[in-house]
Design an enzyme around this catalytic site. Structure first.
Site, PDB file in Angstrom:
ATOM      1  N   GLY A   1       0.825  -1.213   0.000  1.00  0.00           N
ATOM      2  CA  GLY A   1       0.000   0.000   0.000  1.00  0.00           C
ATOM      3  C   GLY A   1       0.850   1.250   0.000  1.00  0.00           C
ATOM      4  O   GLY A   1       0.445   2.305   0.487  1.00  0.00           O
TER       5      GLY A   1
ATOM      6  N   GLY B   1      -0.543   4.580  -1.341  1.00  0.00           N
ATOM      7  CA  GLY B   1      -1.738   5.114  -0.676  1.00  0.00           C
ATOM      8  C   GLY B   1      -1.427   6.329   0.179  1.00  0.00           C
ATOM      9  O   GLY B   1      -0.291   6.808   0.215  1.00  0.00           O
ATOM     10  N   GLN B   2      -2.470   6.824   0.884  1.00  0.00           N
ATOM     11  CA  GLN B   2      -2.315   8.073   1.634  1.00  0.00           C
ATOM     12  C   GLN B   2      -1.211   7.974   2.688  1.00  0.00           C
ATOM     13  O   GLN B   2      -0.330   8.834   2.749  1.00  0.00           O
ATOM     14  CB  GLN B   2      -3.639   8.430   2.334  1.00  0.00           C
ATOM     15  CG  GLN B   2      -3.572   9.734   3.107  1.00  0.00           C
ATOM     16  CD  GLN B   2      -4.737   9.957   4.061  1.00  0.00           C
ATOM     17  OE1 GLN B   2      -5.484   9.027   4.381  1.00  0.00           O
ATOM     18  NE2 GLN B   2      -4.885  11.181   4.533  1.00  0.00           N
TER      19      GLN B   2
ATOM     20  N   ASP C   1       0.031  -8.142  -5.624  1.00  0.00           N
ATOM     21  CA  ASP C   1      -1.409  -8.265  -5.325  1.00  0.00           C
ATOM     22  C   ASP C   1      -1.493  -9.090  -4.049  1.00  0.00           C
ATOM     23  O   ASP C   1      -1.225 -10.290  -4.070  1.00  0.00           O
ATOM     24  CB  ASP C   1      -2.121  -8.980  -6.486  1.00  0.00           C
ATOM     25  CG  ASP C   1      -3.616  -9.189  -6.193  1.00  0.00           C
ATOM     26  OD1 ASP C   1      -4.347  -9.557  -7.119  1.00  0.00           O
ATOM     27  OD2 ASP C   1      -4.030  -9.001  -5.023  1.00  0.00           O
TER      28      ASP C   1
ATOM     29  N   TYR D   1     -15.405  -2.759   6.373  1.00  0.00           N
ATOM     30  CA  TYR D   1     -14.042  -2.323   6.709  1.00  0.00           C
ATOM     31  C   TYR D   1     -13.773  -2.534   8.190  1.00  0.00           C
ATOM     32  O   TYR D   1     -12.762  -3.116   8.572  1.00  0.00           O
ATOM     33  CB  TYR D   1     -13.891  -0.849   6.340  1.00  0.00           C
ATOM     34  CG  TYR D   1     -12.598  -0.201   6.753  1.00  0.00           C
ATOM     35  CD1 TYR D   1     -12.591   0.820   7.706  1.00  0.00           C
ATOM     36  CD2 TYR D   1     -11.391  -0.569   6.181  1.00  0.00           C
ATOM     37  CE1 TYR D   1     -11.413   1.443   8.083  1.00  0.00           C
ATOM     38  CE2 TYR D   1     -10.201   0.051   6.549  1.00  0.00           C
ATOM     39  CZ  TYR D   1     -10.222   1.061   7.501  1.00  0.00           C
ATOM     40  OH  TYR D   1      -9.053   1.678   7.875  1.00  0.00           O
TER      41      TYR D   1
ATOM     42  N   LYS E   1     -11.228  -5.030  10.220  1.00  0.00           N
ATOM     43  CA  LYS E   1     -10.231  -4.508  11.160  1.00  0.00           C
ATOM     44  C   LYS E   1     -10.294  -5.290  12.478  1.00  0.00           C
ATOM     45  O   LYS E   1      -9.269  -5.648  13.053  1.00  0.00           O
ATOM     46  CB  LYS E   1     -10.441  -3.006  11.386  1.00  0.00           C
ATOM     47  CG  LYS E   1      -9.984  -2.160  10.210  1.00  0.00           C
ATOM     48  CD  LYS E   1      -8.500  -2.403   9.922  1.00  0.00           C
ATOM     49  CE  LYS E   1      -8.065  -1.957   8.566  1.00  0.00           C
ATOM     50  NZ  LYS E   1      -6.644  -2.278   8.299  1.00  0.00           N
TER      51      LYS E   1
ATOM     52  N   ILE F   1      -6.656  10.245   9.196  1.00  0.00           N
ATOM     53  CA  ILE F   1      -5.321  10.832   9.000  1.00  0.00           C
ATOM     54  C   ILE F   1      -5.412  11.966   7.988  1.00  0.00           C
ATOM     55  O   ILE F   1      -6.002  11.821   6.908  1.00  0.00           O
ATOM     56  CB  ILE F   1      -4.319   9.768   8.504  1.00  0.00           C
ATOM     57  CG1 ILE F   1      -4.243   8.590   9.478  1.00  0.00           C
ATOM     58  CG2 ILE F   1      -2.929  10.413   8.311  1.00  0.00           C
ATOM     59  CD1 ILE F   1      -3.783   8.917  10.884  1.00  0.00           C
TER      60      ILE F   1
HETATM   61  C1  VAH Z   1     -11.489   5.798   6.576  1.00  0.00           C
HETATM   62  N1  VAH Z   1      -9.448   7.107   6.690  1.00  0.00           N
HETATM   63  O1  VAH Z   1     -12.078   6.877   6.596  1.00  0.00           O
HETATM   64  C2  VAH Z   1     -10.019   5.792   7.013  1.00  0.00           C
HETATM   65  C3  VAH Z   1      -9.873   5.562   8.478  1.00  0.00           C
HETATM   66  C4  VAH Z   1     -10.721   6.075  10.756  1.00  0.00           C
HETATM   67  C5  VAH Z   1     -10.927   6.275   9.307  1.00  0.00           C
HETATM   68  O2  VAH Z   1      -9.860   4.197   8.782  1.00  0.00           O
HETATM   69  O3  VAH Z   1     -12.015   4.750   6.235  1.00  0.00           O
END
Ligand code: VAH
Length: 327
Positions: free
Chosen positions: A12, A15-16, A57, A147, A151, A177
């Site tokens: 990644g 990514g950001q 990948d 998501y 996690k 972030i």
């Molecule tokens: C999101 N920037 O918005 C991520 C992060 C806490 C938010 O996990 O999905």
């Protein structure tokens, strides 16, 4: 044999977080000791020209194995993930990338007896049943996003790999972030980055969250400081592994607008909540990160005011040079 410097694979890396963590790791450990890996997005010239870059990948284990073996990697910083908003639009993709990808990373690390794996969690691991203010380290984890589910499952899987196989896996629950180098993609907290680009270019922003939606946030320099701080901490000082709460400051869109208006008084912000409002409403307003502060000396440096001033200075300079990306 303990190496003087780690040889790190960053997934990644385009990514950001990856696009700023990778250069910081290269500065700290040597450019050729940090291999940046992306999936499809081409790396910036800066990332490409400052050290090794590979495409992998994470859902295809052999692509991870090939890079680990080619560069004799001993540490993996696994940032590749589908974030909250895109994850709600494509939940099966989010499960595949976030869970099967993590499983592959952990299996490669286990089989090759790598020294360390860093895999972040997120405040998205919390849900509406979680206490929303000063959210404790140990609490209810019933996320309402795919998501967030990945996690929580990821935290549990990493902890299993530590307890069952002795794999040194570490991670933090990142808040939102804010960063100046790479526009974010696919998150619910992205408004807090987009607004700077729009304010500088057009003095206006249409926010996709309600003005009073308070969320935990952090400026990228503190994100990098926390990540490296945990990666370098002495294992004997850690009482947790892949789920440290982490915090810096919390604010609402209206509070962020007020702070930006200290620099851009004409900024006009409208509020038109979309599907991401429901995601944000399931997350905490503030976080208790005392375990991180106690175990490995975590302490944020940036305040909201300092972050806003630094973001506007950096993005304002990019804009003056005609290099401010579109979000
Ligand atoms: C999101 N920037 O918005 C991520 C992060 C806490 C938010 O996990 O999905």
């Amino acid at each position: 044999m303990q190496r003087s410097k780690p040889r790190i694979l960053v997934t990644g890396a385009v990514g950001q977080i990856g696009s700023e963590l990778t250069p910081a790791l290269r500065e700290r450990y040597g450019h050729n000791n940090v291999v940046a890996a992306g999936h499809k997005t081409k790396p910036s010239a800066a990332l490409r020209d400052s050290g090794p870059f590979e495409f992998i990948d994470v859902t295809q284990r052999e692509t991870i194995e090939a890079v680990v073996d080619k560069y004799d990697i001993d540490t993996i910083c696994h940032l590749a993930a589908i974030l909250s908003a895109v994850g709600e639009q494509h939940p099966q993709l989010a499960w595949n990338v976030n869970m099967n990808g993590l499983y592959n990373i952990l299996e490669v690390a286990r089989e090759r007896e790598l020294a360390r794996v860093f895999c972040p969690s997120s405040i998205a691991a919390f849900g509406p049943e979680t206490p929303r203010d000063n959210t404790p380290q140990e609490t209810v984890l019933l996320p309402r996003t795919m998501y967030g589910v990945t996690k929580v499952a990821g935290e549990l899987l990493c902890n299993y790999y530590f307890c069952r196989f002795g794999l040194d896996v570490r991670g933090v629950r990142y808040p939102g972030i804010i960063s100046s180098e790479t526009p974010p993609g696919g998150g619910t907290t992205d408004y807090a980055v987009e607004i700077f680009y729009e304010a500088i270019k057009y003095k206006r922003y249409n926010c996709f969250l309600k003005e009073d939606t308070v969320l935990p946030m952090m400026y990228m320099p503190d994100c990098i400081k926390a990540t490296i701080g945990l990666m370098e901490a002495d294992l004997s000082s850690l009482t947790r592994h892949a789920d440290y709460n982490l915090a810096a400051f919390s604010f609402s869109p209206s509070e962020l607008v007020a702070e930006i208006k200290e620099h851009i008084p004409d900024l006009a912000c409208s509020y038109n909540p979309d599907f991401r409002q429901q995601i944000a409403d399931s997350w905490p307003r503030s976080i208790d990160d005392s375990a991180a502060r106690r175990d490995w000396g975590w302490k944020p440096q940036y305040s909201l005011a300092a972050m806003v001033a630094d973001m506007l200075e950096k993005l304002g300079r990019k804009h003056a040079e005609g290099k401010l990306q579109s979000t």
